[in-house]
Motif scaffolding. Structure first.
Motif, PDB file in Angstrom:
ATOM      1  N   GLY A 277       0.806  -1.216   0.000  1.00 32.44           N
ATOM      2  CA  GLY A 277       0.000   0.000   0.000  1.00 32.44           C
ATOM      3  C   GLY A 277       0.838   1.265   0.000  1.00 32.44           C
ATOM      4  N   ASN A 278       2.114   1.166   0.401  1.00 37.28           N
ATOM      5  CA  ASN A 278       2.978   2.353   0.387  1.00 37.28           C
ATOM      6  C   ASN A 278       3.299   2.783  -1.033  1.00 37.28           C
ATOM      7  OD1 ASN A 278       3.010   2.190   3.128  1.00 37.28           O
ATOM      8  ND2 ASN A 278       5.202   1.802   3.353  1.00 37.28           N
ATOM      9  N   GLU A 279       3.372   4.088  -1.232  1.00 33.76           N
ATOM     10  CA  GLU A 279       3.829   4.607  -2.515  1.00 33.76           C
ATOM     11  C   GLU A 279       5.334   4.855  -2.407  1.00 33.76           C
ATOM     12  OE1 GLU A 279       1.699   7.966  -3.925  1.00 33.76           O
ATOM     13  OE2 GLU A 279      -0.254   6.941  -3.924  1.00 33.76           O
ATOM     14  N   GLN A 308       1.298  -4.018 -15.003  1.00 32.06           N
ATOM     15  CA  GLN A 308       1.014  -3.056 -13.938  1.00 32.06           C
ATOM     16  C   GLN A 308       1.548  -1.653 -14.234  1.00 32.06           C
ATOM     17  OE1 GLN A 308      -0.921  -3.903 -11.264  1.00 32.06           O
ATOM     18  NE2 GLN A 308      -1.163  -5.802 -12.472  1.00 32.06           N
ATOM     19  N   ILE A 309       2.009  -1.458 -15.460  1.00 30.90           N
ATOM     20  CA  ILE A 309       2.570  -0.146 -15.807  1.00 30.90           C
ATOM     21  C   ILE A 309       1.471   0.853 -16.155  1.00 30.90           C
ATOM     22  CG2 ILE A 309       4.028   1.070 -17.494  1.00 30.90           C
ATOM     23  CD1 ILE A 309       5.776  -1.421 -17.642  1.00 30.90           C
ATOM     24  N   SER A 310       0.437   0.362 -16.816  1.00 30.77           N
ATOM     25  CA  SER A 310      -0.623   1.268 -17.265  1.00 30.77           C
ATOM     26  C   SER A 310      -1.942   0.518 -17.389  1.00 30.77           C
ATOM     27  CB  SER A 310      -0.233   1.873 -18.617  1.00 30.77           C
ATOM     28  OG  SER A 310      -1.287   2.635 -19.149  1.00 30.77           O
ATOM     29  N   LYS A 311      -3.042   1.273 -17.387  1.00 30.05           N
ATOM     30  CA  LYS A 311      -4.352   0.660 -17.637  1.00 30.05           C
ATOM     31  C   LYS A 311      -4.452   0.159 -19.060  1.00 30.05           C
ATOM     32  CE  LYS A 311      -7.280   3.070 -14.267  1.00 30.05           C
ATOM     33  NZ  LYS A 311      -8.470   3.934 -14.114  1.00 30.05           N
ATOM     34  N   GLU A 312      -3.727   0.857 -19.921  1.00 34.19           N
ATOM     35  CA  GLU A 312      -3.741   0.465 -21.333  1.00 34.19           C
ATOM     36  C   GLU A 312      -2.770  -0.685 -21.566  1.00 34.19           C
ATOM     37  OE1 GLU A 312      -2.747   3.948 -23.481  1.00 34.19           O
ATOM     38  OE2 GLU A 312      -4.540   5.063 -22.861  1.00 34.19           O
ATOM     39  N   HIS A 313      -3.014  -1.459 -22.629  1.00 38.50           N
ATOM     40  CA  HIS A 313      -2.147  -2.601 -22.933  1.00 38.50           C
ATOM     41  C   HIS A 313      -0.785  -2.113 -23.426  1.00 38.50           C
ATOM     42  CE1 HIS A 313      -0.847  -6.505 -24.320  1.00 38.50           C
ATOM     43  NE2 HIS A 313      -0.533  -5.957 -25.496  1.00 38.50           N
ATOM     44  N   ILE A 314       0.263  -2.700 -22.869  1.00 39.79           N
ATOM     45  CA  ILE A 314       1.641  -2.382 -23.284  1.00 39.79           C
ATOM     46  C   ILE A 314       2.324  -3.685 -23.658  1.00 39.79           C
ATOM     47  CG2 ILE A 314       3.884  -1.502 -22.492  1.00 39.79           C
ATOM     48  CD1 ILE A 314       2.365   0.341 -20.604  1.00 39.79           C
ATOM     49  N   ASP A 315       2.919  -3.714 -24.844  1.00 39.73           N
ATOM     50  CA  ASP A 315       3.602  -4.945 -25.285  1.00 39.73           C
ATOM     51  C   ASP A 315       4.840  -5.238 -24.438  1.00 39.73           C
ATOM     52  OD1 ASP A 315       1.802  -5.574 -27.283  1.00 39.73           O
ATOM     53  OD2 ASP A 315       2.810  -4.271 -28.755  1.00 39.73           O
ATOM     54  N   LYS A 316       5.688  -4.223 -24.255  1.00 34.87           N
ATOM     55  CA  LYS A 316       6.890  -4.414 -23.441  1.00 34.87           C
ATOM     56  C   LYS A 316       7.250  -3.099 -22.753  1.00 34.87           C
ATOM     57  CE  LYS A 316       9.958  -4.003 -27.503  1.00 34.87           C
ATOM     58  NZ  LYS A 316       8.896  -3.891 -28.515  1.00 34.87           N
ATOM     59  N   VAL A 327      10.464   6.552 -11.387  1.00 42.13           N
ATOM     60  CA  VAL A 327       9.037   6.227 -11.419  1.00 42.13           C
ATOM     61  C   VAL A 327       8.519   6.120  -9.985  1.00 42.13           C
ATOM     62  CG1 VAL A 327       9.196   4.979 -13.603  1.00 42.13           C
ATOM     63  CG2 VAL A 327       9.462   3.732 -11.459  1.00 42.13           C
ATOM     64  N   THR A 328       7.247   6.424  -9.839  1.00 41.56           N
ATOM     65  CA  THR A 328       6.570   6.278  -8.548  1.00 41.56           C
ATOM     66  C   THR A 328       5.474   5.242  -8.714  1.00 41.56           C
ATOM     67  OG1 THR A 328       7.016   8.568  -7.926  1.00 41.56           O
ATOM     68  CG2 THR A 328       5.238   7.447  -6.756  1.00 41.56           C
ATOM     69  N   ALA A 329       5.417   4.298  -7.780  1.00 43.04           N
ATOM     70  CA  ALA A 329       4.439   3.208  -7.891  1.00 43.04           C
ATOM     71  C   ALA A 329       4.005   2.788  -6.491  1.00 43.04           C
ATOM     72  CB  ALA A 329       5.045   2.032  -8.650  1.00 43.04           C
ATOM     73  N   LYS A 330       3.008   1.928  -6.461  1.00 44.31           N
ATOM     74  CA  LYS A 330       2.485   1.439  -5.181  1.00 44.31           C
ATOM     75  C   LYS A 330       2.962   0.005  -4.964  1.00 44.31           C
ATOM     76  CE  LYS A 330      -1.577   2.689  -3.831  1.00 44.31           C
ATOM     77  NZ  LYS A 330      -3.039   2.861  -3.649  1.00 44.31           N
ATOM     78  N   VAL A 331       3.322  -0.306  -3.705  1.00 47.94           N
ATOM     79  CA  VAL A 331       3.718  -1.672  -3.356  1.00 47.94           C
ATOM     80  C   VAL A 331       2.468  -2.538  -3.276  1.00 47.94           C
ATOM     81  CG1 VAL A 331       4.806  -3.151  -1.619  1.00 47.94           C
ATOM     82  CG2 VAL A 331       5.703  -0.848  -2.047  1.00 47.94           C
ATOM     83  N   ILE A 341       9.632  -7.840  -3.965  1.00 44.21           N
ATOM     84  CA  ILE A 341       8.670  -6.746  -3.873  1.00 44.21           C
ATOM     85  C   ILE A 341       8.051  -6.543  -5.251  1.00 44.21           C
ATOM     86  CG2 ILE A 341       8.333  -4.290  -3.378  1.00 44.21           C
ATOM     87  CD1 ILE A 341      10.789  -4.400  -1.591  1.00 44.21           C
ATOM     88  N   SER A 342       6.747  -6.398  -5.289  1.00 38.87           N
ATOM     89  CA  SER A 342       6.043  -6.133  -6.551  1.00 38.87           C
ATOM     90  C   SER A 342       5.422  -4.748  -6.496  1.00 38.87           C
ATOM     91  CB  SER A 342       4.949  -7.174  -6.797  1.00 38.87           C
ATOM     92  OG  SER A 342       5.512  -8.466  -6.830  1.00 38.87           O
ATOM     93  N   LEU A 343       5.523  -4.040  -7.607  1.00 35.27           N
ATOM     94  CA  LEU A 343       4.994  -2.684  -7.692  1.00 35.27           C
ATOM     95  C   LEU A 343       3.908  -2.593  -8.750  1.00 35.27           C
ATOM     96  CD1 LEU A 343       8.349  -0.647  -7.684  1.00 35.27           C
ATOM     97  CD2 LEU A 343       6.936  -1.297  -5.707  1.00 35.27           C
ATOM     98  N   SER A 344       3.137  -1.504  -8.641  1.00 37.45           N
ATOM     99  CA  SER A 344       2.096  -1.263  -9.650  1.00 37.45           C
ATOM    100  C   SER A 344       1.853   0.240  -9.779  1.00 37.45           C
ATOM    101  CB  SER A 344       0.799  -1.971  -9.257  1.00 37.45           C
ATOM    102  OG  SER A 344      -0.254  -1.602 -10.157  1.00 37.45           O
ATOM    103  N   ILE A 345       2.005   0.720 -11.004  1.00 37.87           N
ATOM    104  CA  ILE A 345       1.602   2.099 -11.302  1.00 37.87           C
ATOM    105  C   ILE A 345       0.098   2.107 -11.551  1.00 37.87           C
ATOM    106  CG2 ILE A 345       1.824   4.005 -12.946  1.00 37.87           C
ATOM    107  CD1 ILE A 345       4.691   3.115 -13.438  1.00 37.87           C
ATOM    108  N   LYS A 346      -0.360   1.043 -12.106  1.00 39.52           N
ATOM    109  CA  LYS A 346      -1.776   0.884 -12.453  1.00 39.52           C
ATOM    110  C   LYS A 346      -2.654   1.010 -11.199  1.00 39.52           C
ATOM    111  CE  LYS A 346      -4.684  -2.609 -14.705  1.00 39.52           C
ATOM    112  NZ  LYS A 346      -4.633  -3.930 -15.368  1.00 39.52           N
ATOM    113  N   ALA A 347      -2.150   0.479 -10.065  1.00 37.91           N
ATOM    114  CA  ALA A 347      -2.933   0.533  -8.828  1.00 37.91           C
ATOM    115  C   ALA A 347      -3.115   1.958  -8.343  1.00 37.91           C
ATOM    116  CB  ALA A 347      -2.248  -0.299  -7.748  1.00 37.91           C
TER     117      ALA A 347
END
Length: 379
Positions: A277-279, A308-316, A327-331, A341-347
């Motif tokens: 939950g931490n950013e 988990q990079i974007s809501k939109e589909h990304i090939d790579k 980059v800033t993301a959520k754990v 540790i796994s991160l998500s910008i999408k979250a």
């Protein structure tokens, strides 16, 4: 009976000499290239520089002075001009031969200055006896350039003594081997796993560095050089550099070292800093087709899966990210035991955490495990 003339009485008072005889003489004159001695004979003796020493360009006025006494050997009673030629170096060599023989029989350690560096080894002189030390017996390891020994005093033993062939061989290697064996014995008697010791970098390779601990070498593997990632050890360490290292493992005569000290372990406080939950903010360290590894700090990388990079589909990931980019993301997952540790910008872009698809989370978890396993195999 007729009376003797003064000349006859004087000649009768003078001793007779023979080639090879050892006599004592008094220096009456000295020049840079020769010494004149009174040897109690009708003619004075001449000792040239070449018969005084094997060392080149010695100024004899710096080694003797008028009034000094010295023992010499008669080299020639008459050189054709009525002069008596003397030799000192041959007398010294005779005595030196006995000295070398004693050292050979007693396995005595000798010390002498290196007078010549030859193509195949070193030359030293002990009491006018020239001793050859082959390159293979100079050190316990191969040395391509022996010029560093020029003029140095070194220790050695006589490994071959053959006066008939004037063959005298010195050996320095066995002294070094014996010395190292003693140092190694003392080292292993005093160290144990978990100790922190000081050493010097002896050699650096692509996979690690060998550290001289004073009796044995320890291996500092690339994976143990830092809590962070080291790409090229040769850019981090220099030969001769002093290091304090942790003895990680001792196996026979093999020592595994580490620079990963517990007090500097970045995972020590990671549970709070990187709780779910931490950013967090980090830099893109490297990328694969399935995700980007984000360096949160030295020694802690987190996986930002492509899904988990974007809501939109990304090939790579490389389509939208660059190495070094911040980059800033959520754990979204934290596994302290496996250090994952796994991160998500999408979250961060999704209003409600429930909207993060379970399928994506499963993919992240599976891919992280496979990546970590693959990296461990490569290490």
């Amino acid at each position: 009976m007729s009376e003797l003339t003064f000349e006859q009485m004087l000649e009768g008072s003078l001793k007779t000499i023979h080639t090879g005889e050892v006599v004592e003489g008094t220096v009456i004159d000295v020049k840079p290239e020769e010494i004149v001695l009174n040897i109690g004979y009708k003619s004075d003796g001449i000792l040239t520089r070449n018969e005084y020493t094997n060392e080149p360009n010695v100024d004899l006025t710096t080694v003797v002075k008028p009034g000094d006494t010295m023992e010499v050997k008669i080299w020639k009673v008459n050189d054709g001009e009525g002069q008596v030629l003397l030799t000192y170096k041959r007398l010294a060599a005779d005595r030196g031969n006995k000295r070398i023989e004693e050292a050979y029989n007693n396995k005595e350690v000798l010390t002498a200055k290196v007078t010549q560096v030859l193509g195949g080894g070193l030359s030293v002189v002990v009491e006018e006896v020239r001793i050859f030390i082959p390159a293979s017996l100079v050190s316990d390891s191969y040395e391509k350039d022996l010029t560093k020994y020029a003029g140095q005093e070194i220790q050695f033993v006589i490994s071959e003594y053959n006066p008939k062939r004037r063959r005298y061989i010195g050996d320095r290697k066995q002294l070094l081997v014996a010395e190292k064996a003693e140092l190694q014995k003392k080292l292993f008697e005093t160290i144990k796993e978990g100790d922190v010791v000081e050493g010097a970098v002896k050699n650096v390779t692509d996979f690690g560095a060998f550290i001289d601990l004073g009796g044995a070498d320890g291996l500092l593997h690339i994976s143990e050089m830092s809590w962070g990632r080291v790409e090229n050890p040769k850019k981090v360490f220099k030969v001769g550099e002093k290091l304090k290292v942790l003895i990680k493992e001792i196996s026979g005569t093999k020592i595994a070292l580490s620079l990963k000290f517990d007090d500097a372990n970045p995972w020590k406080d990671a549970a709070q800093k990187y709780a779910i939950g931490n950013e967090v903010t980090g830099k893109v360290a490297r990328m694969t087709d399935f995700g980007a590894f984000i360096e949160l700090e030295s020694g802690i990388d987190a996986l930002l899966h492509v899904s988990q990079i974007s809501k939109e589909h990304i090939d790579k990931p490389s389509d939208v990210l660059k190495v070094g980019e911040e980059v800033t993301a959520k754990v979204v997952d934290f596994n302290e035991q496996d250090k994952k540790i796994s991160l998500s910008i999408k979250a961060m872009l999704t209003p409600e955490p429930k909207e993060v698809e379970e399928e994506d989370a499963d993919v992240v978890s599976v891919d992280i495990a496979s990546v970590i396993a693959k990296e461990n195999e490569e290490a």
